[in-house]
Scaffold this active site. Structure first.
Site, PDB file in Angstrom:
ATOM      1  N   HIS A 276       0.841  -1.195   0.000  1.00 56.86           N
ATOM      2  CA  HIS A 276       0.000   0.000   0.000  1.00 56.86           C
ATOM      3  C   HIS A 276       0.885   1.259   0.000  1.00 56.86           C
ATOM      4  O   HIS A 276       0.666   2.180  -0.786  1.00 56.86           O
ATOM      5  CB  HIS A 276      -0.928  -0.024   1.221  1.00 56.86           C
ATOM      6  CG  HIS A 276      -1.620   1.274   1.487  1.00 56.86           C
ATOM      7  ND1 HIS A 276      -2.913   1.519   1.085  1.00 56.86           N
ATOM      8  CD2 HIS A 276      -1.196   2.407   2.089  1.00 56.86           C
ATOM      9  CE1 HIS A 276      -3.253   2.745   1.445  1.00 56.86           C
ATOM     10  NE2 HIS A 276      -2.217   3.306   2.053  1.00 56.86           N
ATOM     11  N   GLU A 277       1.882   1.276   0.878  1.00 57.68           N
ATOM     12  CA  GLU A 277       2.777   2.446   0.952  1.00 57.68           C
ATOM     13  C   GLU A 277       3.514   2.647  -0.371  1.00 57.68           C
ATOM     14  O   GLU A 277       3.672   3.765  -0.851  1.00 57.68           O
ATOM     15  CB  GLU A 277       3.792   2.280   2.091  1.00 57.68           C
ATOM     16  CG  GLU A 277       3.185   2.241   3.491  1.00 57.68           C
ATOM     17  CD  GLU A 277       2.359   3.475   3.800  1.00 57.68           C
ATOM     18  OE1 GLU A 277       2.730   4.564   3.344  1.00 57.68           O
ATOM     19  OE2 GLU A 277       1.325   3.336   4.479  1.00 57.68           O
ATOM     20  N   HIS A 280       1.489   4.375  -2.952  1.00 63.29           N
ATOM     21  CA  HIS A 280       1.502   5.839  -2.896  1.00 63.29           C
ATOM     22  C   HIS A 280       2.646   6.395  -3.736  1.00 63.29           C
ATOM     23  O   HIS A 280       2.506   7.401  -4.409  1.00 63.29           O
ATOM     24  CB  HIS A 280       1.669   6.330  -1.453  1.00 63.29           C
ATOM     25  CG  HIS A 280       0.416   6.270  -0.656  1.00 63.29           C
ATOM     26  ND1 HIS A 280      -0.757   6.849  -1.075  1.00 63.29           N
ATOM     27  CD2 HIS A 280       0.139   5.705   0.544  1.00 63.29           C
ATOM     28  CE1 HIS A 280      -1.690   6.644  -0.161  1.00 63.29           C
ATOM     29  NE2 HIS A 280      -1.174   5.948   0.829  1.00 63.29           N
ATOM     30  N   GLU A 354      -5.793   7.103  -1.023  1.00 63.52           N
ATOM     31  CA  GLU A 354      -5.775   5.886  -0.202  1.00 63.52           C
ATOM     32  C   GLU A 354      -6.433   4.731  -0.960  1.00 63.52           C
ATOM     33  O   GLU A 354      -5.930   3.610  -0.950  1.00 63.52           O
ATOM     34  CB  GLU A 354      -6.490   6.118   1.133  1.00 63.52           C
ATOM     35  CG  GLU A 354      -5.764   7.038   2.083  1.00 63.52           C
ATOM     36  CD  GLU A 354      -4.337   6.606   2.358  1.00 63.52           C
ATOM     37  OE1 GLU A 354      -4.084   5.389   2.499  1.00 63.52           O
ATOM     38  OE2 GLU A 354      -3.459   7.472   2.402  1.00 63.52           O
ATOM     39  N   ASP A 358      -4.579   1.299  -2.051  1.00 60.75           N
ATOM     40  CA  ASP A 358      -5.181  -0.010  -1.731  1.00 60.75           C
ATOM     41  C   ASP A 358      -5.310  -0.854  -2.996  1.00 60.75           C
ATOM     42  O   ASP A 358      -4.978  -2.042  -3.013  1.00 60.75           O
ATOM     43  CB  ASP A 358      -6.584   0.163  -1.123  1.00 60.75           C
ATOM     44  CG  ASP A 358      -6.531   0.538   0.357  1.00 60.75           C
ATOM     45  OD1 ASP A 358      -5.424   0.525   0.925  1.00 60.75           O
ATOM     46  OD2 ASP A 358      -7.596   0.841   0.926  1.00 60.75           O
TER      47      ASP A 358
END
Ligand SMILES: [Zn+2]
Length: 410
Positions: A276-277, A280, A354, A358
Protein backbone atom coordinates in the site's frame (compact mmCIF):
# COMPACT_ATOMS: atom_id res chain seq x y z
CA UNK A 1 -13.10 48.64 7.31
CA UNK A 2 -12.60 50.19 10.72
CA UNK A 3 -10.48 48.35 13.32
CA UNK A 4 -13.57 48.02 15.49
CA UNK A 5 -15.54 46.26 12.74
CA UNK A 6 -12.60 44.05 11.88
CA UNK A 7 -12.49 42.96 15.51
CA UNK A 8 -16.16 41.94 15.34
CA UNK A 9 -15.51 40.12 12.07
CA UNK A 10 -12.65 38.18 13.70
CA UNK A 11 -14.84 37.21 16.62
CA UNK A 12 -17.56 36.11 14.19
CA UNK A 13 -15.13 34.00 12.15
CA UNK A 14 -13.80 32.31 15.28
CA UNK A 15 -17.29 31.56 16.62
CA UNK A 16 -18.31 30.15 13.25
CA UNK A 17 -15.24 27.90 13.02
CA UNK A 18 -15.65 26.68 16.56
CA UNK A 19 -19.34 25.88 16.09
CA UNK A 20 -18.76 24.01 12.81
CA UNK A 21 -16.01 21.91 14.39
CA UNK A 22 -17.95 21.06 17.53
CA UNK A 23 -21.23 20.36 15.75
CA UNK A 24 -19.45 17.92 13.44
CA UNK A 25 -17.79 16.18 16.40
CA UNK A 26 -21.13 16.04 18.17
CA UNK A 27 -22.88 14.48 15.16
CA UNK A 28 -20.06 11.98 14.91
CA UNK A 29 -20.13 10.90 18.53
CA UNK A 30 -23.95 10.68 18.46
CA UNK A 31 -23.86 8.05 15.71
CA UNK A 32 -25.54 4.89 17.01
CA UNK A 33 -23.51 1.80 17.79
CA UNK A 34 -24.03 -0.32 14.65
CA UNK A 35 -24.54 -4.05 14.36
CA UNK A 36 -21.21 -5.76 13.70
CA UNK A 37 -20.77 -6.09 9.94
CA UNK A 38 -20.22 -9.62 8.66
CA UNK A 39 -16.69 -8.95 7.52
CA UNK A 40 -15.66 -7.91 11.04
CA UNK A 41 -17.39 -10.70 12.97
CA UNK A 42 -14.16 -12.56 13.68
CA UNK A 43 -12.36 -9.42 14.77
CA UNK A 44 -14.87 -7.37 16.69
CA UNK A 45 -17.01 -8.26 19.69
CA UNK A 46 -19.94 -6.32 21.09
CA UNK A 47 -17.78 -5.48 24.10
CA UNK A 48 -14.99 -4.14 21.92
CA UNK A 49 -17.54 -2.05 20.02
CA UNK A 50 -18.82 -0.56 23.27
CA UNK A 51 -15.28 0.12 24.39
CA UNK A 52 -14.63 1.91 21.11
CA UNK A 53 -17.71 4.08 21.65
CA UNK A 54 -16.62 4.89 25.19
CA UNK A 55 -13.19 5.90 23.88
CA UNK A 56 -14.76 8.19 21.27
CA UNK A 57 -17.08 9.71 23.85
CA UNK A 58 -14.22 10.35 26.23
CA UNK A 59 -12.18 11.99 23.49
CA UNK A 60 -15.18 14.08 22.46
CA UNK A 61 -15.69 15.39 26.01
CA UNK A 62 -12.00 16.08 26.37
CA UNK A 63 -11.94 17.90 23.02
CA UNK A 64 -14.98 19.92 24.08
CA UNK A 65 -13.42 21.02 27.36
CA UNK A 66 -9.99 21.82 25.91
CA UNK A 67 -11.63 23.41 22.85
CA UNK A 68 -13.95 25.66 24.87
CA UNK A 69 -11.04 26.64 27.07
CA UNK A 70 -8.76 27.77 24.24
CA UNK A 71 -11.70 29.30 22.34
CA UNK A 72 -12.75 31.46 25.29
CA UNK A 73 -9.15 32.43 25.96
CA UNK A 74 -8.65 33.50 22.34
CA UNK A 75 -11.88 35.51 22.40
CA UNK A 76 -10.81 37.24 25.61
CA UNK A 77 -7.45 38.09 24.03
CA UNK A 78 -9.14 39.63 21.01
CA UNK A 79 -11.96 41.36 22.84
CA UNK A 80 -9.66 42.99 25.38
CA UNK A 81 -6.85 43.77 22.95
CA UNK A 82 -4.39 41.65 24.92
CA UNK A 83 -2.37 40.60 21.86
CA UNK A 84 -1.73 44.28 21.16
CA UNK A 85 -0.98 45.03 24.82
CA UNK A 86 1.62 42.23 24.95
CA UNK A 87 3.14 43.43 21.69
CA UNK A 88 3.42 47.01 22.97
CA UNK A 89 4.92 45.76 26.23
CA UNK A 90 7.51 43.58 24.44
CA UNK A 91 8.33 46.59 22.25
CA UNK A 92 9.45 48.61 25.28
CA UNK A 93 12.37 46.17 25.70
CA UNK A 94 13.52 45.89 22.08
CA UNK A 95 14.43 48.73 19.74
CA UNK A 96 15.09 46.53 16.71
CA UNK A 97 11.74 45.69 15.00
CA UNK A 98 12.95 42.22 13.94
CA UNK A 99 14.01 41.21 17.44
CA UNK A 100 10.78 42.72 18.76
CA UNK A 101 8.77 40.50 16.37
CA UNK A 102 10.73 37.36 17.26
CA UNK A 103 10.48 38.03 20.99
CA UNK A 104 6.71 38.49 20.68
CA UNK A 105 6.27 35.14 18.92
CA UNK A 106 8.58 33.40 21.38
CA UNK A 107 6.44 34.68 24.24
CA UNK A 108 3.15 33.63 22.58
CA UNK A 109 4.61 30.22 21.73
CA UNK A 110 5.88 29.56 25.26
CA UNK A 111 2.64 30.84 26.79
CA UNK A 112 0.38 28.68 24.64
CA UNK A 113 2.61 25.67 25.20
CA UNK A 114 2.44 26.04 28.97
CA UNK A 115 -1.34 26.31 28.73
CA UNK A 116 -1.62 23.20 26.53
CA UNK A 117 0.78 21.11 28.63
CA UNK A 118 -1.78 19.90 31.20
CA UNK A 119 -4.15 18.94 28.35
CA UNK A 120 -1.41 16.94 26.57
CA UNK A 121 -0.55 15.32 29.82
CA UNK A 122 -4.15 14.36 30.55
CA UNK A 123 -4.72 13.00 27.06
CA UNK A 124 -1.60 10.80 27.24
CA UNK A 125 -1.54 9.65 30.84
CA UNK A 126 -5.26 9.49 31.57
CA UNK A 127 -7.25 8.77 28.40
CA UNK A 128 -4.70 6.83 26.32
CA UNK A 129 -3.56 5.07 29.50
CA UNK A 130 -7.09 3.99 30.40
CA UNK A 131 -7.58 2.28 27.04
CA UNK A 132 -4.17 0.63 27.12
CA UNK A 133 -2.54 2.66 24.34
CA UNK A 134 -0.09 4.67 26.34
CA UNK A 135 3.41 3.25 26.69
CA UNK A 136 5.14 6.57 27.36
CA UNK A 137 6.91 7.11 30.64
CA UNK A 138 7.08 10.51 32.35
CA UNK A 139 10.71 10.61 31.38
CA UNK A 140 10.02 10.06 27.67
CA UNK A 141 7.11 12.50 27.75
CA UNK A 142 9.20 15.32 29.16
CA UNK A 143 12.33 14.54 27.19
CA UNK A 144 10.15 14.60 24.01
CA UNK A 145 8.93 18.03 25.11
CA UNK A 146 12.46 19.23 25.67
CA UNK A 147 13.73 17.94 22.33
CA UNK A 148 10.66 19.47 20.69
CA UNK A 149 11.56 22.85 22.18
CA UNK A 150 15.15 22.65 20.98
CA UNK A 151 13.99 21.66 17.49
CA UNK A 152 11.35 24.42 17.38
CA UNK A 153 13.96 26.88 18.54
CA UNK A 154 16.49 25.86 15.90
CA UNK A 155 14.23 25.10 12.93
CA UNK A 156 11.08 27.10 13.69
CA UNK A 157 13.08 29.99 15.13
CA UNK A 158 15.38 30.03 12.10
CA UNK A 159 12.48 30.03 9.64
CA UNK A 160 10.63 32.68 11.64
CA UNK A 161 13.71 34.88 11.64
CA UNK A 162 14.02 34.60 7.85
CA UNK A 163 10.27 35.17 7.40
CA UNK A 164 10.09 38.24 9.61
CA UNK A 165 13.42 39.53 8.29
CA UNK A 166 12.02 39.39 4.75
CA UNK A 167 8.83 41.19 5.79
CA UNK A 168 10.80 43.96 7.48
CA UNK A 169 13.46 44.29 4.75
CA UNK A 170 11.80 43.33 1.46
CA UNK A 171 8.31 44.75 1.92
CA UNK A 172 5.65 43.36 -0.49
CA UNK A 173 8.20 41.09 -2.21
CA UNK A 174 8.65 39.01 0.92
CA UNK A 175 5.99 36.48 -0.05
CA UNK A 176 7.58 34.87 -3.09
CA UNK A 177 11.09 34.96 -1.65
CA UNK A 178 9.90 33.23 1.48
CA UNK A 179 7.87 30.85 -0.64
CA UNK A 180 11.12 29.67 -2.30
CA UNK A 181 12.76 29.30 1.12
CA UNK A 182 9.77 27.37 2.50
CA UNK A 183 9.59 25.09 -0.55
CA UNK A 184 13.32 24.28 -0.32
CA UNK A 185 12.88 23.62 3.37
CA UNK A 186 9.90 21.29 2.86
CA UNK A 187 11.80 19.24 0.30
CA UNK A 188 14.85 19.07 2.53
CA UNK A 189 12.85 17.86 5.54
CA UNK A 190 11.17 15.22 3.41
CA UNK A 191 14.54 13.99 2.18
CA UNK A 192 16.29 13.89 5.52
CA UNK A 193 13.50 13.32 8.04
CA UNK A 194 14.37 9.65 8.61
CA UNK A 195 18.09 10.34 8.78
CA UNK A 196 18.11 13.51 10.87
CA UNK A 197 14.93 14.08 12.85
CA UNK A 198 13.55 10.62 13.58
CA UNK A 199 16.69 9.28 15.33
CA UNK A 200 16.40 12.12 17.86
CA UNK A 201 13.17 10.60 19.12
CA UNK A 202 13.38 6.92 18.23
CA UNK A 203 15.80 4.08 17.75
CA UNK A 204 15.93 2.58 14.26
CA UNK A 205 17.41 -0.87 13.82
CA UNK A 206 17.77 -2.67 10.47
CA UNK A 207 15.26 -5.48 10.07
CA UNK A 208 16.73 -8.89 10.88
CA UNK A 209 17.24 -11.40 8.10
CA UNK A 210 14.42 -13.85 7.83
CA UNK A 211 11.14 -14.69 6.15
CA UNK A 212 9.72 -11.17 6.39
CA UNK A 213 12.79 -9.46 4.98
CA UNK A 214 12.96 -11.95 2.11
CA UNK A 215 9.30 -11.42 1.31
CA UNK A 216 9.63 -7.64 1.37
CA UNK A 217 12.72 -7.68 -0.87
CA UNK A 218 11.03 -10.10 -3.24
CA UNK A 219 7.91 -7.94 -3.47
CA UNK A 220 9.90 -4.70 -3.89
CA UNK A 221 11.75 -6.30 -6.81
CA UNK A 222 8.53 -7.50 -8.41
CA UNK A 223 7.26 -3.91 -8.64
CA UNK A 224 10.77 -2.51 -9.28
CA UNK A 225 10.78 -0.37 -6.17
CA UNK A 226 14.26 0.96 -5.32
CA UNK A 227 14.45 -0.30 -1.75
CA UNK A 228 17.55 0.79 0.11
CA UNK A 229 17.00 -0.41 3.65
CA UNK A 230 14.29 -1.65 6.00
CA UNK A 231 14.25 -0.36 9.56
CA UNK A 232 12.31 -1.28 12.65
CA UNK A 233 11.39 1.66 14.86
CA UNK A 234 10.73 1.38 18.60
CA UNK A 235 7.24 2.92 18.40
CA UNK A 236 6.29 0.79 21.43
CA UNK A 237 8.28 3.26 23.52
CA UNK A 238 5.33 5.67 23.28
CA UNK A 239 2.16 4.02 22.11
CA UNK A 240 0.67 0.64 21.35
CA UNK A 241 -0.70 2.08 18.11
CA UNK A 242 1.16 0.92 15.01
CA UNK A 243 2.23 2.36 11.68
CA UNK A 244 4.56 1.99 8.70
CA UNK A 245 5.99 4.46 6.23
CA UNK A 246 8.91 5.02 3.96
CA UNK A 247 10.88 8.08 3.13
CA UNK A 248 13.18 9.44 0.47
CA UNK A 249 12.48 10.95 -2.92
CA UNK A 250 15.18 9.65 -5.16
CA UNK A 251 16.76 6.30 -5.81
CA UNK A 252 17.28 5.19 -2.23
CA UNK A 253 14.19 4.47 -0.22
CA UNK A 254 14.08 3.59 3.42
CA UNK A 255 11.16 1.67 4.80
CA UNK A 256 10.31 2.12 8.47
CA UNK A 257 8.09 -0.39 10.27
CA UNK A 258 6.92 0.17 13.85
CA UNK A 259 7.88 -2.68 16.16
CA UNK A 260 4.25 -2.69 17.31
CA UNK A 261 3.24 -3.53 13.75
CA UNK A 262 5.70 -6.44 13.57
CA UNK A 263 4.29 -7.93 16.77
CA UNK A 264 0.70 -7.88 15.58
CA UNK A 265 0.78 -9.07 11.99
CA UNK A 266 2.00 -12.12 10.04
CA UNK A 267 4.54 -11.47 7.22
CA UNK A 268 1.93 -11.48 4.44
CA UNK A 269 -0.07 -8.70 6.09
CA UNK A 270 3.09 -6.66 6.61
CA UNK A 271 4.06 -7.01 2.95
CA UNK A 272 0.52 -5.94 2.03
CA UNK A 273 0.78 -2.84 4.24
CA UNK A 274 4.08 -2.05 2.57
CA UNK A 275 2.58 -2.67 -0.86
CA UNK A 276 0.00 0.00 0.00
CA UNK A 277 2.78 2.45 0.95
CA UNK A 278 4.69 1.63 -2.23
CA UNK A 279 1.42 2.23 -4.10
CA UNK A 280 1.50 5.84 -2.90
CA UNK A 281 4.95 6.19 -4.37
CA UNK A 282 4.15 4.42 -7.64
CA UNK A 283 0.98 6.43 -8.18
CA UNK A 284 3.05 9.62 -7.62
CA UNK A 285 1.02 10.62 -4.55
CA UNK A 286 4.12 11.57 -2.61
CA UNK A 287 5.48 13.96 -5.21
CA UNK A 288 2.02 15.38 -6.05
CA UNK A 289 1.30 15.81 -2.34
CA UNK A 290 4.52 17.77 -2.00
CA UNK A 291 3.64 19.98 -4.98
CA UNK A 292 0.13 20.63 -3.63
CA UNK A 293 1.49 21.57 -0.21
CA UNK A 294 3.99 23.96 -1.78
CA UNK A 295 1.23 25.59 -3.88
CA UNK A 296 -0.92 25.87 -0.78
CA UNK A 297 1.84 27.62 1.15
CA UNK A 298 2.32 29.96 -1.81
CA UNK A 299 -1.37 30.84 -1.88
CA UNK A 300 -1.48 31.59 1.84
CA UNK A 301 1.71 33.68 1.64
CA UNK A 302 0.29 35.65 -1.29
CA UNK A 303 -2.97 36.30 0.57
CA UNK A 304 -1.00 37.35 3.62
CA UNK A 305 1.06 39.76 1.50
CA UNK A 306 -2.14 41.52 0.43
CA UNK A 307 -3.04 42.34 4.02
CA UNK A 308 0.05 42.39 6.13
CA UNK A 309 1.06 45.98 5.49
CA UNK A 310 -2.26 47.45 6.53
CA UNK A 311 -2.57 48.99 9.95
CA UNK A 312 -6.18 48.02 10.55
CA UNK A 313 -5.59 44.50 11.86
CA UNK A 314 -2.88 45.63 14.28
CA UNK A 315 -5.26 48.22 15.70
CA UNK A 316 -8.13 45.72 15.78
CA UNK A 317 -6.00 43.45 17.99
CA UNK A 318 -5.27 46.28 20.39
CA UNK A 319 -1.92 47.44 19.02
CA UNK A 320 -0.97 51.11 18.87
CA UNK A 321 0.68 51.06 15.45
CA UNK A 322 1.38 48.77 12.49
CA UNK A 323 2.87 45.50 13.69
CA UNK A 324 3.87 42.58 11.46
CA UNK A 325 3.41 40.06 14.27
CA UNK A 326 -0.08 41.23 15.21
CA UNK A 327 -1.11 41.13 11.56
CA UNK A 328 0.23 37.58 11.17
CA UNK A 329 -1.73 36.40 14.22
CA UNK A 330 -4.87 38.23 13.08
CA UNK A 331 -4.78 36.98 9.52
CA UNK A 332 -4.09 33.40 10.55
CA UNK A 333 -7.39 33.59 12.41
CA UNK A 334 -9.19 35.48 9.68
CA UNK A 335 -8.02 32.97 7.04
CA UNK A 336 -9.11 29.98 9.10
CA UNK A 337 -12.28 29.43 6.99
CA UNK A 338 -10.10 29.44 3.84
CA UNK A 339 -7.70 27.01 5.52
CA UNK A 340 -10.67 24.85 6.41
CA UNK A 341 -11.87 24.75 2.80
CA UNK A 342 -8.34 23.93 1.61
CA UNK A 343 -8.17 21.22 4.30
CA UNK A 344 -11.42 19.66 3.06
CA UNK A 345 -10.00 19.59 -0.48
CA UNK A 346 -6.74 18.04 0.70
CA UNK A 347 -8.60 15.39 2.70
CA UNK A 348 -10.77 14.54 -0.26
CA UNK A 349 -7.65 14.09 -2.39
CA UNK A 350 -5.98 12.06 0.31
CA UNK A 351 -8.97 9.68 0.63
CA UNK A 352 -8.95 9.20 -3.13
CA UNK A 353 -5.23 8.40 -2.98
CA UNK A 354 -5.77 5.89 -0.20
CA UNK A 355 -8.21 3.97 -2.40
CA UNK A 356 -5.68 4.04 -5.23
CA UNK A 357 -2.88 2.76 -2.98
CA UNK A 358 -5.18 -0.01 -1.73
CA UNK A 359 -5.99 -0.94 -5.32
CA UNK A 360 -2.29 -1.02 -6.16
CA UNK A 361 -1.57 -3.36 -3.23
CA UNK A 362 -4.42 -5.57 -4.34
CA UNK A 363 -3.25 -5.76 -7.95
CA UNK A 364 0.45 -6.25 -7.29
CA UNK A 365 0.24 -8.33 -4.11
CA UNK A 366 -3.13 -9.31 -2.65
CA UNK A 367 -6.22 -7.64 -1.23
CA UNK A 368 -7.02 -10.15 1.48
CA UNK A 369 -3.95 -9.72 3.73
CA UNK A 370 -4.29 -5.93 3.48
CA UNK A 371 -7.96 -6.15 4.47
CA UNK A 372 -7.00 -8.36 7.40
CA UNK A 373 -4.23 -6.01 8.48
CA UNK A 374 -6.66 -3.07 8.37
CA UNK A 375 -9.20 -4.96 10.47
CA UNK A 376 -6.66 -5.83 13.15
CA UNK A 377 -5.30 -2.29 13.17
CA UNK A 378 -8.72 -0.64 13.40
CA UNK A 379 -10.03 -2.92 16.10
CA UNK A 380 -6.87 -2.54 18.18
CA UNK A 381 -6.96 1.24 17.96
CA UNK A 382 -10.71 1.30 18.77
CA UNK A 383 -11.32 3.31 15.63
CA UNK A 384 -14.83 4.38 14.78
CA UNK A 385 -16.49 1.94 12.34
CA UNK A 386 -19.54 4.14 11.96
CA UNK A 387 -18.39 7.76 11.54
CA UNK A 388 -20.81 10.48 10.45
CA UNK A 389 -20.48 11.21 6.69
CA UNK A 390 -20.13 14.99 7.29
CA UNK A 391 -17.40 14.37 9.80
CA UNK A 392 -15.62 12.10 7.34
CA UNK A 393 -16.00 14.68 4.57
CA UNK A 394 -14.31 17.40 6.61
CA UNK A 395 -11.81 15.57 8.80
CA UNK A 396 -10.87 12.14 7.46
CA UNK A 397 -7.62 11.84 5.53
CA UNK A 398 -8.30 8.10 5.13
CA UNK A 399 -11.58 6.53 4.01
CA UNK A 400 -13.59 4.82 6.78
CA UNK A 401 -12.60 1.18 7.34
CA UNK A 402 -15.76 -0.38 5.90
CA UNK A 403 -15.45 1.52 2.62
CA UNK A 404 -11.88 0.31 2.21
CA UNK A 405 -12.83 -3.27 3.06
CA UNK A 406 -15.68 -3.19 0.61
CA UNK A 407 -13.33 -2.36 -2.24
CA UNK A 408 -10.57 -4.72 -1.10
CA UNK A 409 -12.92 -7.66 -0.64
CA UNK A 410 -15.19 -7.16 -3.61
ZN1 LIG B 1 -1.99 5.27 2.62
Amino acid sequence: MSPENLKYLLVGVLIFGFLVEKILSFLNVKQPIPAIPKTLLEYLSQDKLKESKAYQLENFRFGLISGVFSFVLTLLFIWNGWFGAIDTWVGTYFENPLIHSVAFFALIFIGSDIISLPFDYYSTFVIEEKYGFNKTTFQTFFSDKLKGYVLSLLIGGGLLLVFLGLIHKMGPHFWWIFWLVAAAFMILINLFYTAWILPLFNKLTPLEDGELKQKIIHYAKSVSFPLDNIFVMDGSKRSAKANAFFSGFGKRKKVVLYDTLLDQHPPDELVAVLAHEIGHYKKKHIILGMITSILQVGLLLFLLSQFIFSETMSLALGGQEWSAQLNIIGFTMLFSPISMVIGIGMNWLSRKNEFEADAFARETFAGKPLAEALKTLSVKTLSNINPHPFYVFVNYSHPPLLQRLQRLES
